[in-house]
Motif scaffolding. Structure first.
Motif, mmCIF file in Angstrom:
data_model
loop_
_atom_site.group_PDB
_atom_site.id
_atom_site.type_symbol
_atom_site.label_atom_id
_atom_site.label_comp_id
_atom_site.label_asym_id
_atom_site.label_seq_id
_atom_site.Cartn_x
_atom_site.Cartn_y
_atom_site.Cartn_z
ATOM 1 N N GLU A 126 -70.206 -37.434 -33.667
ATOM 2 C CA GLU A 126 -68.935 -36.732 -33.893
ATOM 3 C C GLU A 126 -69.157 -35.240 -34.070
ATOM 4 O O GLU A 126 -68.395 -34.423 -33.571
ATOM 5 C CB GLU A 126 -68.235 -37.326 -35.110
ATOM 6 C CG GLU A 126 -67.814 -38.781 -34.931
ATOM 7 C CD GLU A 126 -67.067 -39.309 -36.138
ATOM 8 O OE1 GLU A 126 -66.914 -38.538 -37.101
ATOM 9 O OE2 GLU A 126 -66.632 -40.481 -36.097
ATOM 10 N N GLY A 127 -70.211 -34.900 -34.797
ATOM 11 C CA GLY A 127 -70.475 -33.482 -35.005
ATOM 12 C C GLY A 127 -70.829 -32.760 -33.726
ATOM 13 O O GLY A 127 -70.370 -31.641 -33.473
ATOM 14 N N ASN A 128 -71.648 -33.396 -32.878
ATOM 15 C CA ASN A 128 -72.000 -32.759 -31.615
ATOM 16 C C ASN A 128 -70.833 -32.747 -30.643
ATOM 17 O O ASN A 128 -70.707 -31.831 -29.832
ATOM 18 C CB ASN A 128 -73.195 -33.486 -31.001
ATOM 19 C CG ASN A 128 -74.505 -33.173 -31.700
ATOM 20 O OD1 ASN A 128 -75.187 -32.206 -31.377
ATOM 21 N ND2 ASN A 128 -74.837 -33.991 -32.691
ATOM 22 N N LEU A 129 -69.982 -33.775 -30.691
ATOM 23 C CA LEU A 129 -68.819 -33.781 -29.825
ATOM 24 C C LEU A 129 -67.835 -32.686 -30.190
ATOM 25 O O LEU A 129 -67.149 -32.121 -29.337
ATOM 26 C CB LEU A 129 -68.129 -35.145 -29.889
ATOM 27 C CG LEU A 129 -66.939 -35.363 -28.944
ATOM 28 C CD1 LEU A 129 -67.387 -35.213 -27.495
ATOM 29 C CD2 LEU A 129 -66.318 -36.717 -29.172
ATOM 30 N N ALA A 130 -67.765 -32.390 -31.477
ATOM 31 C CA ALA A 130 -66.851 -31.324 -31.915
ATOM 32 C C ALA A 130 -67.303 -29.960 -31.427
ATOM 33 O O ALA A 130 -66.506 -29.029 -31.350
ATOM 34 C CB ALA A 130 -66.743 -31.330 -33.444
ATOM 35 N N LEU A 131 -68.592 -29.819 -31.096
ATOM 36 C CA LEU A 131 -69.079 -28.541 -30.596
ATOM 37 C C LEU A 131 -68.602 -28.244 -29.176
ATOM 38 O O LEU A 131 -68.663 -27.106 -28.729
ATOM 39 C CB LEU A 131 -70.616 -28.523 -30.629
ATOM 40 C CG LEU A 131 -71.258 -28.675 -32.023
ATOM 41 C CD1 LEU A 131 -72.767 -28.726 -31.886
ATOM 42 C CD2 LEU A 131 -70.835 -27.553 -32.942
ATOM 43 N N PHE A 132 -68.145 -29.283 -28.441
ATOM 44 C CA PHE A 132 -67.691 -29.106 -27.069
ATOM 45 C C PHE A 132 -66.204 -28.784 -27.058
ATOM 46 O O PHE A 132 -65.381 -29.627 -27.417
ATOM 47 C CB PHE A 132 -67.969 -30.367 -26.260
ATOM 48 C CG PHE A 132 -67.440 -30.293 -24.851
ATOM 49 C CD1 PHE A 132 -67.987 -29.412 -23.936
ATOM 50 C CD2 PHE A 132 -66.388 -31.102 -24.446
ATOM 51 C CE1 PHE A 132 -67.511 -29.350 -22.641
ATOM 52 C CE2 PHE A 132 -65.905 -31.034 -23.155
ATOM 53 C CZ PHE A 132 -66.476 -30.154 -22.261
ATOM 54 N N ASP A 133 -65.864 -27.612 -26.640
ATOM 55 C CA ASP A 133 -64.467 -27.170 -26.566
ATOM 56 C C ASP A 133 -64.006 -27.328 -25.120
ATOM 57 O O ASP A 133 -64.251 -26.470 -24.273
ATOM 58 C CB ASP A 133 -64.355 -25.717 -27.020
ATOM 59 C CG ASP A 133 -62.901 -25.295 -27.204
ATOM 60 O OD1 ASP A 133 -62.006 -26.103 -26.884
ATOM 61 O OD2 ASP A 133 -62.659 -24.162 -27.674
ATOM 62 N N LYS A 134 -63.351 -28.468 -24.839
ATOM 63 C CA LYS A 134 -62.943 -28.749 -23.471
ATOM 64 C C LYS A 134 -61.910 -27.750 -22.971
ATOM 65 O O LYS A 134 -61.944 -27.342 -21.805
ATOM 66 C CB LYS A 134 -62.399 -30.172 -23.389
ATOM 67 C CG LYS A 134 -62.047 -30.615 -21.984
ATOM 68 C CD LYS A 134 -61.752 -32.093 -21.924
ATOM 69 C CE LYS A 134 -60.482 -32.431 -22.671
ATOM 70 N NZ LYS A 134 -60.082 -33.848 -22.492
#
Length: 476
Positions: free
Chosen positions: A176-184
């Motif tokens: 979840e933390g790494n996914l939040a770093l991706f700003d689509k």
């Protein structure tokens, strides 16, 4: 000196045939030129034996992975004889051991990761996180996979097993933390900005390649018009094809006028009979099983078709269909009563049919008592409804209804005419007549009338057949 190496971890390369061994030194015999390893590993796999002894003539290369003996550390150098060439390793410098254990000295032939083997010393375990992009140094080289170069297999370099496993591998990955770093949204905005910038610099928009799906039309499609056939006097019913095209029914008078104009332009009755026979026989062959039934293996199981015909044009159409069926190895039994005078079209079609070897009977008693595969009904006529009162007609209709075989009616009359045989399918010609409920599933066949002939009788016509000559119709 030999005792100084006891307890050290070494890697012994015995050539491409024997492979590479690693283990802890338990004995070194200078007299017999042998060395023994405890808890050995062969090519990264733990050996089933607890100890392995090597002779100096079998050892191609010996590398010291870890020196655990304190006396050996105090010495300046450790030399082990391998064949005729000594291998010298500095002892006093701890950086030499660290250098051997570092990822920079791992062989390029060991790019793939290996799982830890239970019971394997930590000195032989691979440092997994040394391959991650976050832990690579500036001078680290990404190891490559094993391969064959110039016909020779590269030998494995087991120095890469020297580091211990970091404790950080035991922590769970934070998805979840790494996914939040991706700003689509930001990424797509950047892509749109780059595209707009390229267009503004003079890139023609029409030259930008557009990708389409395999089922997507690359041409601009026009709006689909489902009512492509219009008639001046619509019939009582409307039908539609599988693709949704509307096919209106026509009256019998308009149908006769259309055939009369087509005959005046050259589409004679003989040509229409032949076209109708081909289309009807193709539909009958499909109903009988198609390619699954008509194979060389099933020649001993020829299907049987009972053909019931009257002394009229519809009967001639049925005889033409029976001729084509007989040519396709179908056992055809033609029922046609004996008449003093018949139409020329019926006589000519009957002459051709008799050349096929098909059976002809004039009495209902000669028809089979057992159910046949298919009954082709051509008894009814559009004009002469008095035929229904004839004894042969009633006897043939009763036989068809009692035989329990499926019935295909060819060119049946409209709903205003009587129909004594209950049909499962009905095949209409050119444009359908408003058929009764007893006609079953309605099909339409193309008999080759040109479009300008339709226009001459006031019908706006665009062919609904597509790539087929027989299509099914559904009640609209």
């Amino acid at each position: 000196m030999a005792a100084d190496w006891l307890g050290s971890l070494v890697s012994i390369n015995c050539g491409p045939t024997l492979g590479v061994y690693q283990g802890e030194v338990v004995s070194v015999e200078q007299s017999s030129q042998t060395i023994s390893l405890r808890q050995p590993f062969h090519n990264g796999v733990k050996c089933p034996v607890p100890e392995v002894t090597f002779s100096a003539i079998d050892i191609k290369e010996l590398k010291i992975l870890d020196i655990t003996n304190g006396n050996a550390r105090n010495s300046s150098f450790a030399t082990t004889k391998v064949g005729s060439a000594p291998v010298t390793v500095p002892k006093g410098d701890p950086r030499s051991v660290e250098k051997l254990n570092s990822p920079q000295h791992c062989s390029k032939s060991h790019g793939e990761r290996h799982q830890d083997i239970p019971g394997q010393p930590k000195a032989f375990r691979r440092r997994h996180n040394s391959w991650s992009s976050s832990s690579r140094g500036a001078n680290q080289v990404t190891p490559k996979k094993n391969g064959v170069k110039n016909g020779q297999m590269k030998l494995r370099d087991d120095e890469c097993f020297g580091d211990a496993i970091d404790d950080g591998l035991d922590t769970d990955f934070d998805f979840e933390g790494n996914l939040a770093l991706f700003d689509k949204a930001a990424v797509f905005s950047e892509i749109d900005t780059s595209r707009n910038g390229a267009r503004s610099r003079g890139t023609p928009q029409d030259q930008t390649p557009t990708r389409y799906r395999h089922d997507e039309n690359i041409l601009e499609a026009k709006p689909i018009v489902y009512r492509q056939i219009t008639v001046p006097q619509p019939g009582a019913k409307e039908y539609c094809t599988d693709s949704g095209l509307v096919v209106p029914s026509i009256s019998y008078e308009l149908h006769q006028r259309l055939l009369s104009v087509a005959e005046r332009h050259g589409l004679s009755l003989e040509r229409r009979l032949e076209m109708t026979g081909v289309c009807a026989s193709q539909m009958a062959l499909t109903l009988l099983g198609g390619p699954n039934r008509f194979t060389p293996k099933n020649l001993h199981q020829r299907p049987t078709v009972a053909l019931l015909c009257g002394p009229h044009v519809q009967g001639a159409q049925g005889i033409s269909c029976g001729r084509h069926l007989a040519n396709h190895e179908v056992e055809v039994i033609l029922f046609l009563p004996n008449f003093v005078k018949m139409l020329d079209s019926v006589t000519s079609e009957l002459t051709l049919y008799n050349k096929t070897g098909g059976k002809q009977v004039s009495s209902i008693k000669d028809l089979p008592d057992t159910p046949v595969d298919l009954i082709l009904n051509c008894l009814d006529c559009h004009e002469n409804t008095f035929l229904m009162d004839q004894p042969w007609y009633r006897a043939a209709a009763d036989w068809a209804n009692q035989n329990r075989a499926p019935v295909l009616s060819l060119d049946p009359p409209g709903s205003g005419k009587g129909q004594a045989v209950e049909a499962k399918w009905s095949l209409s010609l050119c444009l359908p007549l408003p058929l009764a409920e007893g006609a079953g599933s309605v099909y339409l066949c193309d008999i080759g009338i040109p479009s300008q002939v339709f226009q001459e009788v006031g019908i706006k016509y665009i062919s609904p057949f597509g790539c087929k000559f027989v299509i099914p119709l559904h009640s609209a």
